[in-house]
Design a protein around this motif. Structure first.
Motif, short mmCIF file in Angstrom:
data_model
loop_
_atom_site.label_atom_id
_atom_site.label_comp_id
_atom_site.label_asym_id
_atom_site.label_seq_id
_atom_site.Cartn_x
_atom_site.Cartn_y
_atom_site.Cartn_z
N SER A 39 -12.56 -15.69 -6.40
CA SER A 39 -12.79 -14.26 -6.42
C SER A 39 -12.16 -13.49 -7.58
CB SER A 39 -12.31 -13.64 -5.10
OG SER A 39 -13.06 -14.17 -4.04
N PHE A 40 -11.15 -14.01 -8.21
CA PHE A 40 -10.48 -13.24 -9.25
C PHE A 40 -11.44 -12.87 -10.38
CE2 PHE A 40 -6.45 -14.67 -7.40
CZ PHE A 40 -5.76 -13.46 -7.42
N PHE A 41 -11.39 -11.58 -10.73
CA PHE A 41 -12.15 -11.01 -11.84
C PHE A 41 -13.66 -10.96 -11.57
CE2 PHE A 41 -8.46 -13.26 -13.72
CZ PHE A 41 -7.71 -12.14 -14.01
N GLN A 42 -14.07 -11.13 -10.32
CA GLN A 42 -15.48 -11.01 -9.99
C GLN A 42 -15.71 -9.64 -9.35
OE1 GLN A 42 -16.74 -14.29 -7.58
NE2 GLN A 42 -16.06 -15.84 -9.04
N LEU A 43 -16.16 -8.69 -10.16
CA LEU A 43 -16.38 -7.33 -9.68
C LEU A 43 -17.80 -7.21 -9.15
CD1 LEU A 43 -14.89 -4.58 -9.59
CD2 LEU A 43 -16.07 -3.99 -11.70
N ASP A 44 -17.97 -6.83 -7.90
CA ASP A 44 -19.31 -6.67 -7.33
C ASP A 44 -19.41 -5.33 -6.63
OD1 ASP A 44 -18.00 -6.94 -4.92
OD2 ASP A 44 -18.66 -9.00 -4.58
N ARG A 45 -20.54 -5.10 -5.97
CA ARG A 45 -20.82 -3.81 -5.38
C ARG A 45 -19.86 -3.45 -4.26
NH1 ARG A 45 -23.78 -4.28 -0.60
NH2 ARG A 45 -24.45 -6.40 -0.09
N GLY A 46 -19.16 -4.41 -3.70
CA GLY A 46 -18.22 -4.12 -2.63
C GLY A 46 -16.98 -3.39 -3.09
N PHE A 47 -16.74 -3.33 -4.38
CA PHE A 47 -15.52 -2.71 -4.91
C PHE A 47 -15.45 -1.23 -4.55
CE2 PHE A 47 -13.09 -0.74 -8.41
CZ PHE A 47 -11.89 -1.41 -8.25
N PHE A 48 -16.49 -0.49 -4.87
CA PHE A 48 -16.48 0.95 -4.62
C PHE A 48 -16.67 1.28 -3.14
CE2 PHE A 48 -17.73 0.46 -9.08
CZ PHE A 48 -16.71 1.20 -9.68
N PHE A 49 -17.39 0.42 -2.43
CA PHE A 49 -17.50 0.59 -0.98
C PHE A 49 -16.13 0.46 -0.33
CE2 PHE A 49 -17.81 -1.37 3.22
CZ PHE A 49 -18.64 -0.47 3.88
N THR A 50 -15.34 -0.50 -0.80
CA THR A 50 -14.00 -0.71 -0.26
C THR A 50 -13.11 0.50 -0.51
OG1 THR A 50 -14.21 -3.10 -0.61
CG2 THR A 50 -11.98 -2.23 -0.31
N ILE A 51 -13.17 1.04 -1.73
CA ILE A 51 -12.38 2.24 -2.05
C ILE A 51 -12.76 3.39 -1.13
CG2 ILE A 51 -11.97 4.02 -3.80
CD1 ILE A 51 -12.18 1.86 -5.92
N LYS A 52 -14.06 3.56 -0.92
CA LYS A 52 -14.55 4.64 -0.06
C LYS A 52 -14.02 4.48 1.36
CE LYS A 52 -18.82 6.54 1.89
NZ LYS A 52 -20.31 6.42 1.95
N ARG A 53 -14.16 3.26 1.92
CA ARG A 53 -13.73 3.03 3.29
C ARG A 53 -12.22 3.18 3.45
NH1 ARG A 53 -16.34 4.27 6.96
NH2 ARG A 53 -15.15 2.88 8.33
N LEU A 54 -11.47 2.75 2.45
CA LEU A 54 -10.02 2.85 2.51
C LEU A 54 -9.55 4.29 2.30
CD1 LEU A 54 -8.87 -0.34 0.57
CD2 LEU A 54 -8.92 0.04 3.05
N SER A 55 -10.43 5.15 1.81
CA SER A 55 -10.11 6.57 1.64
C SER A 55 -10.44 7.37 2.90
CB SER A 55 -10.88 7.15 0.46
OG SER A 55 -10.57 6.49 -0.74
N ILE A 56 -11.43 6.91 3.65
CA ILE A 56 -11.91 7.66 4.81
C ILE A 56 -11.33 7.14 6.12
CG2 ILE A 56 -13.96 8.30 6.14
CD1 ILE A 56 -15.57 8.09 3.54
N ASN A 57 -11.37 5.84 6.29
CA ASN A 57 -10.98 5.23 7.57
C ASN A 57 -10.28 3.90 7.32
OD1 ASN A 57 -10.90 5.39 10.35
ND2 ASN A 57 -12.89 4.45 10.66
N PRO A 58 -9.11 3.92 6.68
CA PRO A 58 -8.50 2.68 6.19
C PRO A 58 -8.07 1.68 7.25
CG PRO A 58 -6.97 4.53 6.00
CD PRO A 58 -8.30 5.11 6.38
N GLY A 59 -7.33 2.14 8.27
CA GLY A 59 -6.81 1.21 9.26
C GLY A 59 -7.90 0.48 10.01
N ASP A 60 -8.92 1.21 10.44
CA ASP A 60 -10.03 0.59 11.17
C ASP A 60 -10.82 -0.35 10.27
OD1 ASP A 60 -9.44 1.95 13.53
OD2 ASP A 60 -10.67 3.68 12.98
#
Length: 249
Positions: A39-60
């Protein structure tokens, strides 16, 4: 069998609805090794989705990831490495110290210049110059502290590494924002106060959500205990490495 990501009934190696593998296992050593290898250095579409989810509802969101809903999320160790690197590079361009640099500068101001301290200073300088790798080295230490603090709960040590990887990666975004802000406003009490509130507040927010089935006051207490243990472990960790440096030199 049902897909752990979307709940669709599946019969095969991949879910026909979302595409996630059906043999999603627990967070264990094999999972961590696989992530490092693939996985190292493999940037895919999940990157920005992860940032969004961790900004809105991180623990869940982190709990869902650990329980098997991983298709849309970026891998945690890669996540923290990329964002920590971006933060370190931007801090250098803005001529701002990283948060680790600030902490070590404070540590040095209390030392007396002994031989041990001189060697420890060399070690600390390496940590400052290699911020992203330093964070990866310290992450297992913080996770050990959180694992011991929450040892009566259901999550294992490697799952705590995943939890804290996502937190640390998202904190790097907060660090980056305030590094830019400080470059315009300079050092002031208001900025520093907001900085600490957002950085520490985010950790408490995530832990309260992540362990939401337990008493909130107890989670707050155990999060404070995590930081106390972390400071203790880091002191021991740096002391041991400094002693090794002395013997080698």
């Amino acid at each position: 069998m049902h897909c752990k990501n979307c709940g669709t009934k599946v019969d095969g190696k991949f879910c026909s609805n979302c595409g996630q593998k059906t043999n999603v296992g627990p967070i264990n050593l094999a999972y961590v090794v696989d992530e490092i290898n693939n996985s190292f250095f493999q940037l895919d579409r999940g990157f920005f989705f992860t940032i969004k989810r961790l900004s809105i509802n991180p623990g869940d969101s982190i709990r869902d990831f650990i329980q098997g809903k991983r298709k849309n999320y970026f891998k945690p160790l890669t996540f923290v490495l990329i964002l920590s690197t971006v933060y370190a590079l931007l801090s250098t361009l803005l001529n701002e110290q990283t948060v680790l640099g600030d902490l070590l500068s404070g540590w040095k101001s209390y030392k007396d210049g002994s031989t041990l301290d001189a060697n420890a200073t060399v070690l600390h300088q390496w940590f400052v110059k290699n911020y992203a790798y330093s964070i990866l080295l310290l992450l297992p230490v913080f996770s050990l502290a959180s694992y011991l603090s929450f040892r009566k709960y259901e999550y294992n040590y490697l799952e705590h590494i995943v939890l804290n990887s996502f937190i640390t990666g998202q904190q790097a975004i907060i660090y980056t924002f305030f590094a830019v802000l400080k470059s315009f406003t300079g050092e002031n009490a208001v900025t520093e106060t907001l900085y600490m509130v957002f950085v520490l507040g985010y950790v408490f927010w995530v832990y309260i959500q992540f362990f939401k089935n337990y008493k909130r006051l107890k989670i707050i207490f155990l999060t404070i205990l995590t930081y106390i243990l972390y400071i203790l472990f880091v002191s021991i960790f740096t002391g041991i490495i400094s002693s090794i440096v002395i013997k080698i030199m």
